[in-house]
Motif scaffolding. Structure first.
Motif, PDB file in Angstrom:
ATOM      1  N   ASN A   1      10.430  -5.722 -15.082  1.00 31.81           N
ATOM      2  CA  ASN A   1      10.907  -6.637 -14.056  1.00 31.81           C
ATOM      3  C   ASN A   1      10.940  -5.974 -12.688  1.00 31.81           C
ATOM      4  OD1 ASN A   1      12.216  -9.207 -13.219  1.00 31.81           O
ATOM      5  ND2 ASN A   1      13.959  -7.874 -12.812  1.00 31.81           N
ATOM      6  N   VAL A   2      11.391  -4.720 -12.644  1.00 31.49           N
ATOM      7  CA  VAL A   2      11.412  -3.998 -11.371  1.00 31.49           C
ATOM      8  C   VAL A   2       9.985  -3.825 -10.840  1.00 31.49           C
ATOM      9  CG1 VAL A   2      11.933  -1.788 -10.288  1.00 31.49           C
ATOM     10  CG2 VAL A   2      13.580  -2.829 -11.835  1.00 31.49           C
ATOM     11  N   ALA A   3       9.054  -3.457 -11.723  1.00 29.81           N
ATOM     12  CA  ALA A   3       7.653  -3.294 -11.307  1.00 29.81           C
ATOM     13  C   ALA A   3       7.049  -4.630 -10.872  1.00 29.81           C
ATOM     14  CB  ALA A   3       6.845  -2.678 -12.444  1.00 29.81           C
ATOM     15  N   ARG A   4       7.440  -5.702 -11.549  1.00 27.96           N
ATOM     16  CA  ARG A   4       6.910  -7.032 -11.200  1.00 27.96           C
ATOM     17  C   ARG A   4       7.216  -7.392  -9.753  1.00 27.96           C
ATOM     18  NH1 ARG A   4       9.263 -11.639 -10.469  1.00 27.96           N
ATOM     19  NH2 ARG A   4      11.245 -10.959 -11.385  1.00 27.96           N
ATOM     20  N   HIS A   5       8.383  -6.986  -9.283  1.00 28.08           N
ATOM     21  CA  HIS A   5       8.742  -7.298  -7.893  1.00 28.08           C
ATOM     22  C   HIS A   5       7.752  -6.671  -6.914  1.00 28.08           C
ATOM     23  CE1 HIS A   5      12.414  -9.581  -8.310  1.00 28.08           C
ATOM     24  NE2 HIS A   5      12.903  -8.710  -9.178  1.00 28.08           N
ATOM     25  N   ARG A   6       7.187  -5.513  -7.268  1.00 24.40           N
ATOM     26  CA  ARG A   6       6.194  -4.898  -6.371  1.00 24.40           C
ATOM     27  C   ARG A   6       4.951  -5.799  -6.281  1.00 24.40           C
ATOM     28  NH1 ARG A   6      10.634  -3.138  -6.548  1.00 24.40           N
ATOM     29  NH2 ARG A   6      11.218  -1.108  -7.377  1.00 24.40           N
ATOM     30  N   ARG A   7       4.494  -6.268  -7.453  1.00 26.59           N
ATOM     31  CA  ARG A   7       3.334  -7.164  -7.480  1.00 26.59           C
ATOM     32  C   ARG A   7       3.621  -8.469  -6.755  1.00 26.59           C
ATOM     33  NH1 ARG A   7       1.680 -10.305 -11.924  1.00 26.59           N
ATOM     34  NH2 ARG A   7       3.859 -11.029 -11.864  1.00 26.59           N
ATOM     35  N   ASP A   8       4.795  -9.047  -7.042  1.00 28.10           N
ATOM     36  CA  ASP A   8       5.132 -10.324  -6.431  1.00 28.10           C
ATOM     37  C   ASP A   8       5.303 -10.192  -4.924  1.00 28.10           C
ATOM     38  OD1 ASP A   8       5.038 -11.401  -8.948  1.00 28.10           O
ATOM     39  OD2 ASP A   8       7.212 -11.577  -9.193  1.00 28.10           O
ATOM     40  N   MET A   9       5.876  -9.072  -4.468  1.00 25.72           N
ATOM     41  CA  MET A   9       6.027  -8.862  -3.033  1.00 25.72           C
ATOM     42  C   MET A   9       4.659  -8.727  -2.375  1.00 25.72           C
ATOM     43  SD  MET A   9       7.943  -8.643  -0.377  1.00 25.72           S
ATOM     44  CE  MET A   9       9.626  -8.430  -0.951  1.00 25.72           C
ATOM     45  N   ALA A  10       3.719  -8.053  -3.040  1.00 28.03           N
ATOM     46  CA  ALA A  10       2.358  -7.944  -2.499  1.00 28.03           C
ATOM     47  C   ALA A  10       1.742  -9.332  -2.349  1.00 28.03           C
ATOM     48  CB  ALA A  10       1.509  -7.057  -3.407  1.00 28.03           C
ATOM     49  N   ARG A  11       1.900 -10.176  -3.349  1.00 30.53           N
ATOM     50  CA  ARG A  11       1.378 -11.545  -3.262  1.00 30.53           C
ATOM     51  C   ARG A  11       2.064 -12.317  -2.136  1.00 30.53           C
ATOM     52  NH1 ARG A  11       1.239 -13.312  -9.701  1.00 30.53           N
ATOM     53  NH2 ARG A  11      -0.860 -12.514 -10.164  1.00 30.53           N
ATOM     54  N   PHE A  12       3.375 -12.184  -2.064  1.00 27.96           N
ATOM     55  CA  PHE A  12       4.152 -12.889  -1.048  1.00 27.96           C
ATOM     56  C   PHE A  12       3.688 -12.521   0.362  1.00 27.96           C
ATOM     57  CE2 PHE A  12       7.844 -12.694   1.824  1.00 27.96           C
ATOM     58  CZ  PHE A  12       8.298 -14.002   1.782  1.00 27.96           C
ATOM     59  N   LEU A  13       3.532 -11.227   0.618  1.00 31.69           N
ATOM     60  CA  LEU A  13       3.129 -10.774   1.951  1.00 31.69           C
ATOM     61  C   LEU A  13       1.649 -11.068   2.214  1.00 31.69           C
ATOM     62  CD1 LEU A  13       5.042  -7.361   2.131  1.00 31.69           C
ATOM     63  CD2 LEU A  13       5.667  -9.537   3.197  1.00 31.69           C
ATOM     64  N   ASP A  14       0.831 -11.011   1.175  1.00 32.59           N
ATOM     65  CA  ASP A  14      -0.600 -11.311   1.338  1.00 32.59           C
ATOM     66  C   ASP A  14      -0.814 -12.733   1.844  1.00 32.59           C
ATOM     67  OD1 ASP A  14      -3.550 -10.819   0.743  1.00 32.59           O
ATOM     68  OD2 ASP A  14      -3.140 -12.520  -0.605  1.00 32.59           O
ATOM     69  N   GLU A  15       0.060 -13.645   1.448  1.00 35.56           N
ATOM     70  CA  GLU A  15      -0.056 -15.034   1.892  1.00 35.56           C
ATOM     71  C   GLU A  15       0.321 -15.199   3.362  1.00 35.56           C
ATOM     72  OE1 GLU A  15       2.519 -17.084  -0.739  1.00 35.56           O
ATOM     73  OE2 GLU A  15       1.160 -16.979  -2.466  1.00 35.56           O
ATOM     74  N   ARG A  16       1.006 -14.210   3.920  1.00 36.72           N
ATOM     75  CA  ARG A  16       1.556 -14.358   5.267  1.00 36.72           C
ATOM     76  C   ARG A  16       0.920 -13.429   6.303  1.00 36.72           C
ATOM     77  NH1 ARG A  16       4.783 -15.882   1.458  1.00 36.72           N
ATOM     78  NH2 ARG A  16       6.388 -17.498   1.791  1.00 36.72           N
ATOM     79  N   TYR A  17       0.156 -12.458   5.853  1.00 38.72           N
ATOM     80  CA  TYR A  17      -0.445 -11.484   6.782  1.00 38.72           C
ATOM     81  C   TYR A  17      -1.927 -11.292   6.474  1.00 38.72           C
ATOM     82  CZ  TYR A  17       4.311  -9.957   8.055  1.00 38.72           C
ATOM     83  OH  TYR A  17       5.609  -9.895   8.493  1.00 38.72           O
ATOM     84  N   ASP A  18      -2.706 -11.163   7.505  1.00 35.06           N
ATOM     85  CA  ASP A  18      -4.105 -10.741   7.373  1.00 35.06           C
ATOM     86  C   ASP A  18      -4.121  -9.223   7.541  1.00 35.06           C
ATOM     87  OD1 ASP A  18      -6.852 -10.574   7.244  1.00 35.06           O
ATOM     88  OD2 ASP A  18      -7.181 -11.229   9.316  1.00 35.06           O
ATOM     89  N   TRP A  19      -3.933  -8.529   6.423  1.00 32.18           N
ATOM     90  CA  TRP A  19      -3.630  -7.103   6.468  1.00 32.18           C
ATOM     91  C   TRP A  19      -4.879  -6.227   6.486  1.00 32.18           C
ATOM     92  CZ3 TRP A  19      -5.641  -4.875   2.121  1.00 32.18           C
ATOM     93  CH2 TRP A  19      -5.797  -5.687   0.987  1.00 32.18           C
ATOM     94  N   ASP A  20      -4.702  -5.023   7.040  1.00 26.86           N
ATOM     95  CA  ASP A  20      -5.717  -3.971   6.994  1.00 26.86           C
ATOM     96  C   ASP A  20      -5.359  -2.905   5.968  1.00 26.86           C
ATOM     97  OD1 ASP A  20      -7.475  -4.640   9.469  1.00 26.86           O
ATOM     98  OD2 ASP A  20      -5.434  -4.709  10.257  1.00 26.86           O
ATOM     99  N   LEU A  21      -4.057  -2.636   5.806  1.00 26.94           N
ATOM    100  CA  LEU A  21      -3.568  -1.638   4.859  1.00 26.94           C
ATOM    101  C   LEU A  21      -2.477  -2.260   4.005  1.00 26.94           C
ATOM    102  CD1 LEU A  21      -3.237   1.288   3.759  1.00 26.94           C
ATOM    103  CD2 LEU A  21      -1.631   1.697   5.639  1.00 26.94           C
ATOM    104  N   LEU A  22      -2.706  -2.281   2.689  1.00 26.07           N
ATOM    105  CA  LEU A  22      -1.689  -2.730   1.742  1.00 26.07           C
ATOM    106  C   LEU A  22      -1.367  -1.548   0.839  1.00 26.07           C
ATOM    107  CD1 LEU A  22       0.065  -4.793   0.239  1.00 26.07           C
ATOM    108  CD2 LEU A  22      -1.981  -5.521  -1.012  1.00 26.07           C
TER     109      LEU A  22
END
Length: 444
Positions: free
Chosen positions: A77-98
């Motif tokens: 569950n703790v690790a899942r939050h890392r994945r989910d946060m990446a998805r969450f931020l990916d939807e909101r930013y056009d990123w160069d470095l993740l």
């Protein structure tokens, strides 16, 4: 790295990286603090946490270490939050470095004994990493790196006990700050649990026995002589054993000691450098050489040498901060020995898993790494910087790997200066981080 990218008008998303609190206020990205931040830390920008938790549930930095209920579920569950946060931020930013860090791939080896449970957590993390890679742009560079490996250890060598036995270190009665206790505090626990009464009772008994001349170390040695030490260790919870180890280093009156708990360094107590130095500058070289020679010959109860190398710091470190390094560095034989600062018996046979020097580095690019010499962890930052088209830090010890080239080198401290000023003024002083590092045993 992410501050340098932000200064270059690139968008960075940084998730769970250690020591990112107080965090930098990026103009073009987001920072979700990781290890050493309190569980309820504010993210940057501040509104991210509330929006994320409305969609994915409460974000957790730390698992419930050593949980007995369902550890696979807890760590996953703790690790899942890392994945989910990446998805969450990916939807909101056009990123160069993740950049995403999974701390649980370390902690499970320290906290779990069941190999099947460890494998289940790792397989789940592997799936999460795959999900994050799927977020990348078609031409994005991918790097997967660990800062160390993991493997089997056979022994714990209590170096301060050895130093005490050999008249280099003095001890006194006191209370040590332990890693698990500090992690519980970061998690927000108040320290009350089922074993607290046992811990209190053992600690009280240890103090009483010490008052009549029977130290926990002497008791442990006596139990070992009749074969009962391992029985006691098995029956008592770890926290109770910690409570019984109430002897600590008397730094002021010692010649040498392991200063940072569970480190591989020995500090000499030098006149003019430490407040109550015992070793004069004139004696320093002779005392250090004598100690290096003696430590080089230490053998475990099976007769095997404990260290592959015992080195003066000048053979390991260089630069303007050399004086901050330990005076002597220890390299355990095949990394099968923990080196602990607890004052108990000199050796404890303790099969477990802990850090190894060789980690992993995986990329979707041909990094052209020599199969014999390998790469260094120091190579990761300059390689990622070059892949982003950023200048490489002039202070780095690493090299750019593979097809990437660095057109420019710049001191990243100069680039990061404005971010650190904002961080200190808006998010609190760096003393907060230093206090947490000290609580966890990394600093004194």
């Amino acid at each position: 790295m992410f501050e340098a990218a932000d200064a270059n008008d690139q968008v960075s998303l940084v998730i769970n990286y250690p020591v990112t609190h107080p965090g930098s206020q990026l103009d073009n990205g987001a920072v979700v603090p990781g290890y050493l931040a309190p569980e309820d830390v504010e993210f940057s920008p501040p509104e991210i946490r509330k929006k994320y938790e409305a969609e994915y549930g409460q974000y957790e930095i730390y698992p419930a270490y050593g949980t007995d209920d369902n550890p696979v579920k807890e760590y996953t569950n703790v690790a899942r939050h890392r994945r989910d946060m990446a998805r969450f931020l990916d939807e909101r930013y056009d990123w160069d470095l993740l950049a995403v860090q999974f701390q649980v791939t370390d902690s499970i080896f320290h906290d779990l004994d069941d190999r099947d449970q460890i494998r289940q957590v790792l397989e789940n993390v592997d799936n999460f990493v795959g999900d994050i890679i799927d977020l990348k742009k078609d031409d994005a560079d991918v790097f997967i790196a660990s800062d160390h490996g993991m493997g089997d250890y056979e022994w714990t060598f209590y170096v301060n006990s050895w130093l005490a036995e050999n008249d280099y270190c003095e001890t006194t009665t006191g209370e040590e700050q332990y890693f698990r206790q500090a992690k519980d505090e970061l998690k927000g626990k108040n320290g009350s649990n089922e074993s607290s009464s046992i811990v209190s009772a053992v600690g009280t008994a240890a103090s009483a026995l010490s008052a009549v001349g029977l130290s926990p170390r002497r008791i442990h040695q006596g139990l070992g002589a009749v074969g009962l030490d391992k029985t006691v260790e098995r029956l008592l919870p770890e926290d109770a054993l910690v409570a019984a180890q109430n002897q600590v280093v008397d730094h002021e009156n010692s010649v040498a000691y392991q200063l940072l708990f569970n480190s591989l360094g020995i500090h000499l107590n030098v006149e003019g450098r430490e407040p109550n130095g015992q070793v004069s500058p004139e004696e320093y070289d002779d005392v250090r050489e004598e100690l290096i020679n003696e430590l080089s010959q230490v053998r475990d109860p099976d007769g095997n040498l404990v260290f592959d190398e015992v080195l003066p710091r000048e053979e390991v470190y260089e630069g303007s901060h050399l004086e901050d390094a330990p005076d002597i560095l220890l390299v355990p034989r095949d990394y099968q020995y923990d080196v602990s600062g607890s004052i108990v018996d000199t050796f404890r046979r303790y099969p477990h898993k802990n850090h190894k020097p060789k980690g992993i580095l995986i990329s979707n690019r041909d990094l052209d790494i020599d199969s014999e010499t390998g790469a260094s962890i120091y190579d990761v930052a300059p390689t990622v910087a070059a892949a982003l088209g950023l200048p490489v830090d002039t202070e780095t010890d690493g090299e750019v790997l593979g097809p990437f080239e660095a057109d420019e080198r710049v001191d990243w401290d100069e680039i990061a200066g404005e971010y650190r000023e904002v961080s200190d003024s808006e998010s609190g002083p760096t003393d907060d981080v230093e206090d947490r590092l000290a609580d966890l045993g990394y600093m004194e």
